[in-house]
Design an enzyme around this catalytic site. Structure first.
Site, mmCIF file in Angstrom:
data_model
loop_
_atom_site.group_PDB
_atom_site.id
_atom_site.type_symbol
_atom_site.label_atom_id
_atom_site.label_comp_id
_atom_site.label_asym_id
_atom_site.label_seq_id
_atom_site.Cartn_x
_atom_site.Cartn_y
_atom_site.Cartn_z
ATOM 1 N N GLY A 66 -32.998 -0.837 -34.410
ATOM 2 C CA GLY A 66 -33.765 -1.218 -35.578
ATOM 3 C C GLY A 66 -34.845 -2.137 -35.063
ATOM 4 O O GLY A 66 -34.574 -3.003 -34.224
ATOM 5 N N GLU B 118 -36.517 -4.781 -35.738
ATOM 6 C CA GLU B 118 -36.473 -6.244 -35.665
ATOM 7 C C GLU B 118 -35.287 -6.730 -34.829
ATOM 8 O O GLU B 118 -35.359 -7.803 -34.230
ATOM 9 C CB GLU B 118 -36.436 -6.836 -37.080
ATOM 10 C CG GLU B 118 -37.705 -6.523 -37.884
ATOM 11 C CD GLU B 118 -37.643 -5.134 -38.540
ATOM 12 O OE1 GLU B 118 -36.610 -4.432 -38.374
ATOM 13 O OE2 GLU B 118 -38.629 -4.749 -39.197
ATOM 14 N N TYR C 269 -29.545 7.333 -37.545
ATOM 15 C CA TYR C 269 -30.611 8.242 -37.140
ATOM 16 C C TYR C 269 -30.227 8.992 -35.890
ATOM 17 O O TYR C 269 -29.404 8.534 -35.106
ATOM 18 C CB TYR C 269 -31.958 7.543 -37.074
ATOM 19 C CG TYR C 269 -32.284 6.720 -35.877
ATOM 20 C CD1 TYR C 269 -31.837 5.415 -35.747
ATOM 21 C CD2 TYR C 269 -33.121 7.238 -34.885
ATOM 22 C CE1 TYR C 269 -32.195 4.653 -34.651
ATOM 23 C CE2 TYR C 269 -33.489 6.479 -33.797
ATOM 24 C CZ TYR C 269 -33.016 5.200 -33.672
ATOM 25 O OH TYR C 269 -33.379 4.463 -32.587
ATOM 26 N N TYR D 285 -34.066 10.868 -39.507
ATOM 27 C CA TYR D 285 -33.495 9.687 -40.156
ATOM 28 C C TYR D 285 -32.536 10.067 -41.279
ATOM 29 O O TYR D 285 -32.766 11.036 -42.004
ATOM 30 C CB TYR D 285 -34.608 8.823 -40.759
ATOM 31 C CG TYR D 285 -35.452 8.139 -39.712
ATOM 32 C CD1 TYR D 285 -34.963 7.041 -39.026
ATOM 33 C CD2 TYR D 285 -36.730 8.590 -39.427
ATOM 34 C CE1 TYR D 285 -35.734 6.406 -38.059
ATOM 35 C CE2 TYR D 285 -37.513 7.963 -38.467
ATOM 36 C CZ TYR D 285 -37.014 6.871 -37.790
ATOM 37 O OH TYR D 285 -37.771 6.252 -36.840
ATOM 38 N N GLY E 190 -38.128 2.235 -29.138
ATOM 39 C CA GLY E 190 -37.972 0.787 -29.160
ATOM 40 C C GLY E 190 -38.890 0.045 -28.205
ATOM 41 O O GLY E 190 -38.781 -1.179 -28.062
ATOM 42 N N GLY F 26 -42.197 -0.520 -28.366
ATOM 43 C CA GLY F 26 -43.087 -1.445 -29.084
ATOM 44 C C GLY F 26 -42.335 -2.706 -29.492
ATOM 45 O O GLY F 26 -42.875 -3.815 -29.438
ATOM 46 N N ASP F 27 -41.089 -2.535 -29.876
ATOM 47 C CA ASP F 27 -40.290 -3.689 -30.311
ATOM 48 C C ASP F 27 -40.004 -4.636 -29.148
ATOM 49 O O ASP F 27 -40.083 -5.850 -29.298
ATOM 50 C CB ASP F 27 -38.971 -3.212 -30.917
ATOM 51 C CG ASP F 27 -39.192 -2.238 -32.055
ATOM 52 O OD1 ASP F 27 -40.172 -2.398 -32.808
ATOM 53 O OD2 ASP F 27 -38.393 -1.293 -32.186
#
Lengths: 330, 330, 330, 330, 330, 330
Positions: C37, C39, C93, C108, C270, C272-273
């Site tokens: 996820g 965040e 997902y 998703y 993930g 970019g996170d």
């Protein structure tokens, strides 16, 4: 305030490697990875039932050390007081799962681990114990080395000074020290302890006490060492895949008997430890009867999941203690 | 008579554990099991190409020790001169396979292994070398401990006395000893050797020799140490998954260049060792040109299978040396 | 005091299921389990580099919810402010890993997740933010539902009130909301934010801003929304298995360029996170230049391990930022 | 001198493929790979207990043939007299592991294997048997083909000529030949044999001998064929996962009873063969009583590891023969 | 009416076994199970794109035979005309996946399979072809045995009689027959065919036709055999893991060129077959240009999933034909 | 004519995910994938025994929906009347396999599945039922939603109109609806049914009928609802890994008892469903006695393979019904 733990445990955690599907180690193309160590196992069982726990050890700052910390944290055990070093190594052990008439077997490779080289003063016990209620360790920790024994004694004394109850599991390991050494050190540790958790066999091996009746043994020990509770786990092994599991506790001058379970064994390693975790949880909340019930319940479930650590929840323990049936839970 | 080996190698073999699928060790639920050790890797490569090989080491008599012997025997390497002990342990190492920009990485846990505690006189070198042609070891073996260094020197001297050619791979490991120690011992070993197999980087680190041109380096070494052959492997690493691999050998006063392969890397650990095995096979049969060709061929294929050990056959090596295409072989 | 976090993040975490070995989902006999996820991914990257992080979400009190908490804790992320419910579900997902010309694809199944049903007032933001420095969320969170959007705005406003810096990643998801809705809500969120982390493509999709030059885009955004830093990640995809990855940041009236890496892709989900996590770590400690360097470094490594979460250490990031070679790290 | 074997065995080894986890073959996404063949199984059991063994077969020179040789060598069995051919194929068989009321089942695909096409004169039996003590084969080998039967008779006669004891396991396979053919050939083979190892069921199927009492059967057979020892294995199958296993031997005019074990079945394929290996080991060293004890012991352990081959050690056999308990061996 | 098929294919399907993770067969602890056979592969590709297909073969009525039928049905291919027998066996083949410079390799074990023993009259072709549009087979089928060749000719003649178009893939297999035999039979089959699908290499090997230019080759063949379409697939193999893939078709007196894809190879086995399936789908619906586009598209995607069979959908083919980018598809 | 089915079933199929090796879901690194749904399970059991079956459901047109169709087709079940939609989702469920005292447990995530949103008129029942003999559904289908209940009633009425026998399994699921709702709807469905298949427990939960004797219960139900057959499955669960399984049927005014099997449980999910499939097969061919025998036989075998679907063959069922022993089937 996070820093008020219900339970602080101290000892060694190893990386555990085991071949799947009853393979022998010589056949294995890959090994399952778990972590295990008596006192971490205790902390995890207690944490999952609802205690706030802190686990103290000494770890080498490498990939294997991080795995130990990760797995403790995954269950919510606090790891913020672990002592980290660039030296030494993380102990390993190998498990082969058996089938009658082949018993499970364990090969240790734990020499020169970081925890064995711990020194007096490396842990700030005063800070560690601030606001805590119980300190637990086992006979494995002082058996690791001379200095580990010194730190264990340091810890126990600091715990008493900080008004924690001290809980000890005898956990005699013949590969680590002789019965004489064990008796000398464990007499000192149990001498200041409040709670003793063990097996009949270890009592005989460490203290040379043997009776016809394990209830009598518990009583004798409680009297001799002025213990407020002595818990003894009981296992029958009609076969490798099916055991009978129970426990008793002697406290308040009487015996409390836990329930008895027929267990289909997935992995029995660590069951005594999860008993201890469940016992301390129940004992702290509701006294010896709750202790022995939660101890037996959580450790019965532990034996049905792979790994040293228990993954049961407090609801699941309650369900089997209430005599839940064996139908599918939907 | 079984006892006439073409090649005797001596060194440490460890159990190797690695997470699959580019996982980090911290993520791994299971680890793949291989064995690896420079000198066993050499023996296996040579054996698969057609030499009769014998592998000497010292092993603890437990499950892990047996795995090392089993895996050597599986390839047909003779293990009848292994020294067995009830003490010590088998070294382990952990590999994480990377992807650009993350390089492969290795974590060793080899301290106090049985081989490190080997003592002068434990191996009957005279008997071991009877009828044999080449003795090979690497700079890792003497780096393991003081006594291992003594036994390595004992072995090299016994080999010369028994009229074997001596082959040495520098294999410098900074975690095991300093450059000074390495230089001191390796100077002695290379001083009596006939064949040196190494990399430019290790030549610089061990002997401090650095030239603009690796061919020049080979020549300088050959002259300085009166070597009949100096082989240098050459690797370019444009990315972790794609390398360019070749080698040269200096012998008879000239340079022989091996073929060069673009390699899609499955597992590059042990490639220098399989080069050595292939080189010794080719060199023994047909001289330096065959040596460098077989060395590069078998070690190129080694990098396309998992594990330290090569599983290619001599037909497969021949096929790629003849410039075989990349279509499906049916 | 544990309660002073460097970074608080808020959003949804799903259970992620993916077939191994480039299998299509229809072929798969088993699926690998990860959690992911946006965040949480940010928090884990920042925590591994050295920030103290807290992750806020809403989870159903079942096995899947516990997995999300466990995996966050495993990395040391604090989960003590998670809102637990007996209702709803945990989103899932499915990822299929591709190979050119087949791109990776994601399916998703996140409707009606616990986080989508979060309500104003369920999180005590004042307590959560006490002593904290940065609050981060992304455009996915408000896109989940009307009430999730309300809580996101509530959180951002509480963060500003508590003097935290607010960091936003646009993270536009076309399956969740229209560009119009996204523009309306994100304008509000970015309007109070201090830091924006995004891609050129999302800037165009959400704000309709398109320039010849991404540096210009960053500048325009920073001016329009009075942002102290705008970071843009840059990816070229010559093939599915090999990408080029970099980023720039606009701050203090100038552009800082991060390093660029050729990446052999193990799992790009993930990235970019983890850039955001690394950026916030570097930015907080040393300003925008450190931010873009740590952001690119940690997210480059993230793409070389399976799963949404990064497992690299700060030493490893430092090593590749210093231009470490691709040899085996021993 | 390597060439003095205690035991020479001769027969077919197949590649064995089996789905894991009690899956049916139709469900399986992957199959576990083992090798198995009655006479190799015997050799491995005997070798692990301490005999020097040599295994003779005929193999196609391809990947599958090499696997057979590798796996024999891995256990230390000598393979230097294997006959290699470029023709024919390696037999395969598929095992499905059952659970009550579904029995284990086996699907053979062994037609036209290299061993079935072996011809008189291809094995130099005189050289093979030099210095050896026992020759063992089973009723499967002559059942494979007309020429295999001829070579089996050739081998048995050569063995007698070279003063080896001949050991035969009836091992009747209804898919390979009729009871009439079996009786004709086995009468000839057992007629020259010294030792017979079999089951009550096979005695009835091959020789039509049926008595109320298996001890009586053993005696009748011994008398009829002038055998020095007749061993009969005894299995009760209350369920697929739990069997009772024992054996008796008739020799010196009396019955020796082996111990009886309740076995938790991991893989019962090959247990009769490992009994034979253990029996021959014990019998050679210490006579019939040791034979039946080692035979039952090693074959009880065999049933607790996956695969046809036993991986137990002689220490482990000793431990269960001494009545070792089922606690964890640490 | 179910019985009106667009496409009927006829040939052998084998069980395919392959070690995972680039292991060599000799190393493998388990093997992945797939099914594969040229004409089933064609049917599956065509069925997934939208044709109604029927697959004819001859299978042994055992576990392996059922697997073949199951896997065909799983994709929706009709299996109701399969000929079942209690005799013979199901062919097997083993694949080792390579990495440069090691090519993929295949070991067949297909002798005496049920399909090789098929006889004239066992298939009721008239009923099979009722209402159908295209019949497809390849040069492998007649190469399996004399009787298989007879049935192939029987099928082709029945197809023409029933007004189906006949499509042939040359698929020359040197292990199955000589070039002379192939030329003799294939000349007959192609002589009555309408569509030929092949490679330049096979045209040279079977018909001895070689030109500077493959477009010229297609034209020559079309003229010589009065074919309405000749499709040639084109592969460049710069490395084992990266190929360039395209195709052309000659029809209506002109050349149609398919798109060209850089392919990251997961599994290239069966790509020619899925090209044929895609070509027949496109050709039937929209003529040669659509044929070559769908053929290249679906076979490009086939190479990105494990197994001989393609798992792509018609939407996915459309996406890459439209030049879809390599970003994550969400 | 394909369109004359023996059996049409209607209901939901979910993707089922379960951790291997008795792991808890929280520990699992990967999950095994199966499909399962009561009415598909019935169809597969019946199809494998020899009925022609058709399965009706409503599926989302995505990867997960295709998996459901694929797995049904793999067994030969006709899927041509499935209703496809672009909306909604495919339900999932998670199974944890237990060991005494931990029961198996199931976590459903099935809300808002495509089947729950089915509407009156979406299935053309008249066409579906043309020529068919039995229609079967269970109490799960109407429990999924209001509209699913309406369509179930529509189906049952259409079935009666088309002269099919209607078979109902009560299958009460407390998570889906209350006992009151269940009683209301099931009374209507059973009111028009001919055959009822259920357990004592479900009869009590749905209809409140409880007797000392399950035979009496069957009789009461048959009378009350004018049923021609009432089958009741009987399970004893002395432990999680070992159950006793049987069934009875009341028909023609008398009780027929099925055989009873001690079952070593591999996976008991779906056993009631495979009983229903076997019962309908036997009942259709030979009446109630055959029904209860085939029902018990096929469902006993189902519990010995992983997954909801049974993989046994009709020969295997016959073998255990004839009292086949537990030796290896060769």
């Amino acid at each position: 305030m996070k820093n008020s733990y219900d339970l602080v445990t101290f000892g060694e955690t190893m990386i555990r490697l085991s071949p799947p599907d009853y393979q022998r180690l010589e056949q294995a193309g890959h090994l399952d990875v778990h972590v295990g160590g008596s006192e971490l196992n205790v902390a995890v069982a207690a944490q999952r039932l609802g205690l706030q726990t802190l686990y103290v050890t000494r770890l080498t700052r490498n990939l294997l050390g991080r795995i130990v910390e990760n797995k403790a944290r995954e269950h919510g055990v606090d790891t913020s007081h672990i002592v980290w070093t660039d030296d030494d190594r993380i102990g390993l052990y190998f498990v082969e799962f058996g089938a009658s008439p082949r018993a499970n077997s364990v090969l240790y490779d734990r020499k020169d681990a970081a925890i064995a080289n711990i020194k007096i003063g490396e842990v700030n016990w005063e800070e560690t114990f601030q606001g805590a209620k119980i300190f637990h360790t086992s006979g494995i920790t002082p058996a690791l080395s001379q200095t580990a024994a010194e730190v264990t004694i340091e810890a126990v004394e600091a715990a008493k000074k900080a008004s924690l109850k001290v809980s000890i599991d005898l956990n005699y390991r013949a590969r680590l020290w002789s019965q004489e050494e064990a008796q000398r050190v464990m007499t000192k540790l149990v001498g200041v302890a409040d709670i003793l958790i063990t097996t009949e066999e270890d009592i005989e091996r460490v203290f040379g006490i043997k009776k016809d009746d394990y209830e009598e043994v518990a009583k004798v020990l409680a009297d001799q060492f002025h213990l407020e509770a002595v818990a003894i786990t009981l296992r029958e092994t009609p076969s490798v895949w099916k055991n009978v599991w129970s426990a008793i506790v002697y406290a308040d001058g009487r015996i409390y008997r836990g329930p008895s379970f027929e267990i289909e064994i997935v992995d029995r390693v660590g069951s005594g430890d999860s008993f201890a975790g469940g016992f301390l949880y129940g004992y702290l909340h509701d006294g010896p009867e709750a202790g022995v019930r939660y101890g037996v319940g959580v450790s019965a479930l532990k034996q049905t999941n792979p790994g040293d650590l228990v993954w049961a929840t407090s609801d699941e323990v309650a369900r089997i203690l209430e005599g839940g049936n064996l139908r599918i839970v939907r």
